[in-house]
Design a protein around this motif. Sequence first.
Motif, PDB file in Angstrom:
ATOM      1  N   CYS A 187      -2.129  -2.478  -3.081  1.00  0.00           N
ATOM      2  CA  CYS A 187      -3.015  -1.994  -2.017  1.00  0.00           C
ATOM      3  C   CYS A 187      -3.657  -3.202  -1.357  1.00  0.00           C
ATOM      4  O   CYS A 187      -4.276  -4.027  -2.022  1.00  0.00           O
ATOM      5  CB  CYS A 187      -4.111  -1.087  -2.555  1.00  0.00           C
ATOM      6  SG  CYS A 187      -5.376  -0.813  -1.295  1.00  0.00           S
TER       7      CYS A 187
ATOM      8  N   ARG B 174      -7.903   8.462 -10.352  1.00  0.00           N
ATOM      9  CA  ARG B 174      -7.303   8.788  -9.052  1.00  0.00           C
ATOM     10  C   ARG B 174      -6.663  10.161  -9.177  1.00  0.00           C
ATOM     11  O   ARG B 174      -5.717  10.323  -9.934  1.00  0.00           O
ATOM     12  CB  ARG B 174      -6.253   7.737  -8.657  1.00  0.00           C
ATOM     13  CG  ARG B 174      -6.619   6.302  -8.956  1.00  0.00           C
ATOM     14  CD  ARG B 174      -7.963   5.842  -8.492  1.00  0.00           C
ATOM     15  NE  ARG B 174      -8.263   6.055  -7.103  1.00  0.00           N
ATOM     16  CZ  ARG B 174      -9.276   5.471  -6.456  1.00  0.00           C
ATOM     17  NH1 ARG B 174     -10.075   4.634  -7.093  1.00  0.00           N
ATOM     18  NH2 ARG B 174      -9.495   5.735  -5.197  1.00  0.00           N
TER      19      ARG B 174
ATOM     20  N   ILE C  44      -5.855  -2.850   1.231  1.00  0.00           N
ATOM     21  CA  ILE C  44      -7.152  -2.491   1.820  1.00  0.00           C
ATOM     22  C   ILE C  44      -8.248  -2.542   0.757  1.00  0.00           C
ATOM     23  O   ILE C  44      -9.302  -3.119   0.960  1.00  0.00           O
ATOM     24  CB  ILE C  44      -7.105  -1.084   2.477  1.00  0.00           C
ATOM     25  CG1 ILE C  44      -6.067  -1.056   3.611  1.00  0.00           C
ATOM     26  CG2 ILE C  44      -8.484  -0.705   3.008  1.00  0.00           C
ATOM     27  CD1 ILE C  44      -5.955   0.298   4.332  1.00  0.00           C
TER      28      ILE C  44
ATOM     29  N   CYS D 229      -6.829   1.018  -5.847  1.00  0.00           N
ATOM     30  CA  CYS D 229      -6.483   2.078  -6.802  1.00  0.00           C
ATOM     31  C   CYS D 229      -5.090   1.872  -7.374  1.00  0.00           C
ATOM     32  O   CYS D 229      -4.715   2.499  -8.348  1.00  0.00           O
ATOM     33  CB  CYS D 229      -6.606   3.450  -6.151  1.00  0.00           C
ATOM     34  SG  CYS D 229      -5.315   3.834  -4.944  1.00  0.00           S
ATOM     35  N   HIS D 230      -4.273   1.037  -6.715  1.00  0.00           N
ATOM     36  CA  HIS D 230      -2.971   0.710  -7.285  1.00  0.00           C
ATOM     37  C   HIS D 230      -2.599  -0.716  -6.892  1.00  0.00           C
ATOM     38  O   HIS D 230      -3.116  -1.247  -5.912  1.00  0.00           O
ATOM     39  CB  HIS D 230      -1.897   1.710  -6.845  1.00  0.00           C
ATOM     40  CG  HIS D 230      -1.502   1.604  -5.392  1.00  0.00           C
ATOM     41  ND1 HIS D 230      -2.162   2.254  -4.385  1.00  0.00           N
ATOM     42  CD2 HIS D 230      -0.497   0.909  -4.786  1.00  0.00           C
ATOM     43  CE1 HIS D 230      -1.581   1.969  -3.223  1.00  0.00           C
ATOM     44  NE2 HIS D 230      -0.576   1.168  -3.440  1.00  0.00           N
TER      45      HIS D 230
ATOM     46  N   HIS E 137     -12.028  -2.807  -4.709  1.00  0.00           N
ATOM     47  CA  HIS E 137     -11.071  -2.619  -5.807  1.00  0.00           C
ATOM     48  C   HIS E 137      -9.940  -1.738  -5.298  1.00  0.00           C
ATOM     49  O   HIS E 137     -10.180  -0.818  -4.512  1.00  0.00           O
ATOM     50  CB  HIS E 137     -11.794  -1.935  -6.986  1.00  0.00           C
ATOM     51  CG  HIS E 137     -10.916  -1.681  -8.184  1.00  0.00           C
ATOM     52  ND1 HIS E 137     -10.375  -0.449  -8.457  1.00  0.00           N
ATOM     53  CD2 HIS E 137     -10.473  -2.508  -9.159  1.00  0.00           C
ATOM     54  CE1 HIS E 137      -9.647  -0.524  -9.571  1.00  0.00           C
ATOM     55  NE2 HIS E 137      -9.695  -1.770 -10.016  1.00  0.00           N
TER      56      HIS E 137
ATOM     57  N   ILE F 142       0.817  -1.221   0.000  1.00  0.00           N
ATOM     58  CA  ILE F 142       0.000   0.000   0.000  1.00  0.00           C
ATOM     59  C   ILE F 142       0.857   1.280   0.000  1.00  0.00           C
ATOM     60  O   ILE F 142       0.550   2.266   0.648  1.00  0.00           O
ATOM     61  CB  ILE F 142      -1.046  -0.060   1.143  1.00  0.00           C
ATOM     62  CG1 ILE F 142      -2.187   0.927   0.932  1.00  0.00           C
ATOM     63  CG2 ILE F 142      -0.462   0.025   2.545  1.00  0.00           C
ATOM     64  CD1 ILE F 142      -3.435   0.635   1.733  1.00  0.00           C
TER      65      ILE F 142
ATOM     66  N   ARG G  73       1.248   6.100  -3.024  1.00  0.00           N
ATOM     67  CA  ARG G  73       0.707   7.464  -3.093  1.00  0.00           C
ATOM     68  C   ARG G  73       1.734   8.397  -3.734  1.00  0.00           C
ATOM     69  O   ARG G  73       2.922   8.343  -3.422  1.00  0.00           O
ATOM     70  CB  ARG G  73       0.361   7.991  -1.698  1.00  0.00           C
ATOM     71  CG  ARG G  73      -0.638   7.155  -0.950  1.00  0.00           C
ATOM     72  CD  ARG G  73      -2.024   7.159  -1.527  1.00  0.00           C
ATOM     73  NE  ARG G  73      -2.693   8.447  -1.511  1.00  0.00           N
ATOM     74  CZ  ARG G  73      -3.991   8.609  -1.789  1.00  0.00           C
ATOM     75  NH1 ARG G  73      -4.747   7.561  -2.117  1.00  0.00           N
ATOM     76  NH2 ARG G  73      -4.535   9.794  -1.770  1.00  0.00           N
TER      77      ARG G  73
ATOM     78  N   CYS H  13     -10.217   0.012  -0.862  1.00  0.00           N
ATOM     79  CA  CYS H  13     -11.427   0.720  -0.429  1.00  0.00           C
ATOM     80  C   CYS H  13     -12.303   1.137  -1.600  1.00  0.00           C
ATOM     81  O   CYS H  13     -13.397   1.653  -1.397  1.00  0.00           O
ATOM     82  CB  CYS H  13     -11.062   1.956   0.388  1.00  0.00           C
ATOM     83  SG  CYS H  13     -10.472   3.341  -0.614  1.00  0.00           S
TER      84      CYS H  13
ATOM     85  N   CYS I 115      -0.728   4.818   2.004  1.00  0.00           N
ATOM     86  CA  CYS I 115      -2.072   5.390   1.989  1.00  0.00           C
ATOM     87  C   CYS I 115      -2.461   5.765   3.413  1.00  0.00           C
ATOM     88  O   CYS I 115      -2.237   5.013   4.362  1.00  0.00           O
ATOM     89  CB  CYS I 115      -3.062   4.387   1.419  1.00  0.00           C
ATOM     90  SG  CYS I 115      -4.762   4.964   1.539  1.00  0.00           S
TER      91      CYS I 115
HETATM   92  S1  SF4 Z   1      -7.084   1.981   0.583  1.00  0.00           S
HETATM   93 FE1  SF4 Z   1      -8.205   2.958  -1.071  1.00  0.00          FE
HETATM   94  S2  SF4 Z   1      -7.217   4.951  -1.417  1.00  0.00           S
HETATM   95 FE2  SF4 Z   1      -5.846   3.718  -0.134  1.00  0.00          FE
HETATM   96  S3  SF4 Z   1      -4.443   2.799  -1.627  1.00  0.00           S
HETATM   97 FE3  SF4 Z   1      -6.116   1.331  -1.327  1.00  0.00          FE
HETATM   98  S4  SF4 Z   1      -7.692   1.753  -2.871  1.00  0.00           S
HETATM   99 FE4  SF4 Z   1      -6.234   3.489  -2.804  1.00  0.00          FE
END
Ligand code: SF4
Lengths: 74, 580
Positions: free
Chosen positions: B300, B184, B302, B296-297, B294, B69, B72, B304, B489
């Motif tokens: 990840c 994103r 989590i 975002c990268h 899903h 994760i 960013r 979210c 993140c």
């Molecule tokens: S938790 Fe959400 S915002 Fe954070 S990296 Fe994963 S998908 Fe992206």
Amino acid sequence: MQVNVKLFASFQTGRFKQEFRDYPDQTQIGTVVRELNIPEEEVGILLLNAVHAKLDQPLSDGDLLAIFPLVGGG
Amino acid sequence: MDKILRINMSAAGGPTQSTEKAGEFAALGGRATTSTIVGNEVPPDCHPLSADNKLVIAPGMLSGTAAAISGRISVGCKSPLTGGIKESNAGGQAAQVLARLGYAAVIIEGIPEGDDLYKIHINKDRVEISVDNSNKLLDNYPLIEKLQKEYGDKVAYMSIGSAGERLMASASIACTDPELRPTRHCGRGGVGAVMGSKKIKVIILDDAGCKNRPPQDAERFKTANRAFVEGIRKHPVSGEGLPAYGTNVLTNVLNEAGGYPTNNFKTGQFEGGTKISGESLAELEISRGGKATHGCHRGCVIQCSGIYNDKDGKYLTKQPEYETVWSHGGHCGISDLDTIATLDYWDDNVGVDTIEMGVAIGVAMDGGLLEFGDGVGAINLLRDEVAKGTPLGRILGGGAGMTGKAFGVTRVPVVKNQALPAYDPRTVQGIGVTYATSTQGADHTAGYAVATNILKVGGDVDPLKPEGQIELSRNLQIATTAIDSTGLCLFIAFPILDQPETFQSMLDLLGGFYGIEMTGDDVAALGQKVLTLERKFNKDAGFGPEDDRLPSFFQTEKLPPHNLTFGVTDEELDQLYNWD
Ligand code: SF4
């Protein structure tokens, strides 16, 4: 007395989203939680009439009780 | 990340490039890097859209490594929206790719002569800056589709839509997700307008032939990463709530707590809240063959996000975030998810910050442009005015503050001219402190006191009272500034606030990677150092204590149902930065 009970997120699964439920006077929030088979340690947020509450707080007729697991976002 | 790429768009005879050693920035990243470079190199009194401003792009300290994760990316500059320093970060693939390419930062300076529009292509062997006027005024989705034919689907794109080219103060920079959707966004503060002012449409990042950055202490790093992932997975927020319902799980929470700003901050509860809640959103997404979970990268753990399909099961947009569902939903009195998702699509496509745009539309509604609840009207504003650059579209695209002035609205929810997000400071007093005092303007992510006030993660401070909020916001702002530098993140804050062993594994991850010892004090020191230099920049740009305030209506108008005003005093707000 009647209490408006709302459940959220995973607590809705197998239960309900909102119900008006009858309880004896002075019933504590913890009793409602136990009756719904929600493990106490999974409770994240308790809102009684939009104010954070604790499990040992007693309920009154017409109260709105919202029960959430631990959730977050941003 | 041992080098920095510097691009000078002003050079006579066309843009030039040079590479320099990363120096102190080799072991820094994200916000620490962008804010330090902006602080060192950008004159605080310059016009944000002038040649003197610089756009600085930096992956996090752990980006491009095997750390979970860690994807960013931070973009920094002087903000055209706030007039102060800006760091805006996003997920997507860009951070991982830029870090693997070895860049601690890309610094873009100057403005070229003429009307040509440029693209920058960076791969292992070279950096190519070329004119491509065929991209002019393309919005993000058609742009990325077109570029894929040229550069393929193994790269990451950072781009601006028409709003960035038109220099709107709410313009964002889009970063593509693993499936190459431009969803994103470095959204806040108008960073897209700064990219547009430099006539750069897109940066194409290709890491073919590059490897993950290797840790100094491989064993320690690997062990820490395993423990870190375990800690994230076992915490109910990051392990269950966020993957299942996304950030929009907060709609019901804030609405039930009476802190959900409705109809431009008139009440704290929205009748249509349940209809647009995270629970309803996840159910709808799954029923239409989309996804409620899903990332975002890649990397990840989590996840979210999600995928939102339209009525016919066709992709419409990514899962709208809580902030978006609020800004286009309750804030505007709109309770229809398809309307909100359509607005989310247009925000991403045109390239504007969903918070700023939604708040601007709600302010315009308060000024009588539309009725609250008019979803069709809201879509028309975005699609037919903002996307086309009409005079009305430019007013809205200039943000909530500009829109308020244009329509004579007195209730304008901005701090340092940046729109407030989805938590009312009268019911969530801690987040009010963050909105007022953050170097970034009103920004919930700058010090997420909602966690402690409302969600009861990482402690318990009464949201309805001013007591304890300054200290809470201060500590969170310091910690967040450091996390924004790691590339991790921010949602890891939930497990690390509650689980000391997960906080330790984050320290070990950084320590193992760089071969140093990291303590909690080091993290705090980094956060303080960066905040101090951001504040100095703002001071030199003309900001004073009077800018660390909420709009006065938060002191004069009581918010139902709690009927409270914001109770933290000006004197207390001035104590936030008690170390500098
Ligand atoms: S938790 Fe959400 S915002 Fe954070 S990296 Fe994963 S998908 Fe992206």
